[in-house]
Design an enzyme around this catalytic site. Sequence first.
Site, PDB file in Angstrom:
ATOM      1  N   ALA A   1       0.837  -1.204   0.000  1.00 23.42           N
ATOM      2  CA  ALA A   1       0.000   0.000   0.000  1.00 23.42           C
ATOM      3  C   ALA A   1       0.872   1.255   0.000  1.00 23.42           C
ATOM      4  O   ALA A   1       1.799   1.359  -0.798  1.00 23.42           O
ATOM      5  CB  ALA A   1      -0.969  -0.028   1.185  1.00 23.42           C
ATOM      6  N   CYS A   2       0.585   2.193   0.898  1.00 22.33           N
ATOM      7  CA  CYS A   2       1.286   3.481   0.875  1.00 22.33           C
ATOM      8  C   CYS A   2       2.707   3.417   1.423  1.00 22.33           C
ATOM      9  O   CYS A   2       3.428   4.422   1.389  1.00 22.33           O
ATOM     10  CB  CYS A   2       0.489   4.536   1.637  1.00 22.33           C
ATOM     11  SG  CYS A   2      -0.985   5.082   0.751  1.00 22.33           S
ATOM     12  N   SER A   3       3.131   2.265   1.917  1.00 19.66           N
ATOM     13  CA  SER A   3       4.523   2.094   2.339  1.00 19.66           C
ATOM     14  C   SER A   3       5.315   1.265   1.335  1.00 19.66           C
ATOM     15  O   SER A   3       6.447   0.854   1.611  1.00 19.66           O
ATOM     16  CB  SER A   3       4.595   1.442   3.724  1.00 19.66           C
ATOM     17  OG  SER A   3       4.259   2.372   4.731  1.00 19.66           O
TER      18      SER A   3
END
Length: 374
Positions: free
Chosen positions: A156-158
Amino acid sequence: MTQNVVLSGTGLFTPEHSISNQELIASYNAYADKFNQENAAEIEAGTIIAKPHSSAEFVEKASGIKSRYIYEKNGVLDINRMRPIIAERSDDQISNQAEMAVAAAKEAMLAANKTAQDIDAVIVSCAYVQRSYPAIAIEVQAELGIQGFGFDMLVACSAATFGMHRAYEMIKAETARCVLVINPELVSPQINYTDRDSHFIFGDVATAVVLEAEETVTSDNAYNVLSTKAFTQFSSNIRSNHGYLNYANDTDPYGPDKLFHQEGRKVFKDVCPLAAEHIREHLSKHDLGPDNLRRWWLHQANINMNTLISKRLLGREASLEEAPIVLDRYANTASAGSVIAFHLYNTDLVGGDFGILCSFGAGYSIGSLLVQKR
């Protein structure tokens, strides 16, 4: 594992199309009016909830976002469609994500003074990949003429920071000397443009980073990667349920719960203290504190999150010089945000300056890299 690792080049692909808050809100409000008119009886009976209006001012105040880039604008603002029109490509054509990835990768390789022969591995790490296999990374590897190996990963966003973590570990372990990490964030197909609370959040972009062993560095603008730190904690407060099981579940693969959705207030409350403590712990391992950092390249999801995190660490709001913001024009670009900030705001640092790249998002997942200008 004693090999020193260097971040030696970055690249950025920005789509040619953009959508302003004003354009997006005008389309959404027109859709809401149409929906409410078509479902007036059910809304009156209380079986369907009316779609509320939004405003450009609300979006900017809630997020800090003013506009966003998008891979394909056509269709998004059509109130009878409310999603981009992206033509399907044949198997012998380059995929959409690979096309984005190659553009960013070439710029990163140029910045790092690297050719295809210098790269040992390609990691494509992002929030979504457009197919299960073959890996987008292997397609990119072939397009660039790189030998060695490649693989995709999703965090995801990482995803960007976690991808760089894997590159860092491979170089440390001497299983690769130079690794290309690419984040082709084609997020717009998974946005529910009919949902007031989430339709404005994301934009499309691709970033790329070259990490390599210290002994091979020839770039004039490079950073030593001092260490990495990762953290995950399961939460359903940010979800996207689209997947191959939808076919067997007999459910709508494009229903609201299959697209991006979140409990925004819960995410804000949970993630801000986790991210601040994560950064504090990472710095403390090097006997450093927040005041020792010249630059913070933070995840670009919401300006209010970044403000609160900096206040927790510094006791005050960080200046734009200390913690640059790019989400006003790029919006939330999933994992790519901190890399965009680094790409655009790193050349002014001088030898010895410390900085940190940090992401935080669904999972929950938090990833960071502590770097020092060479």
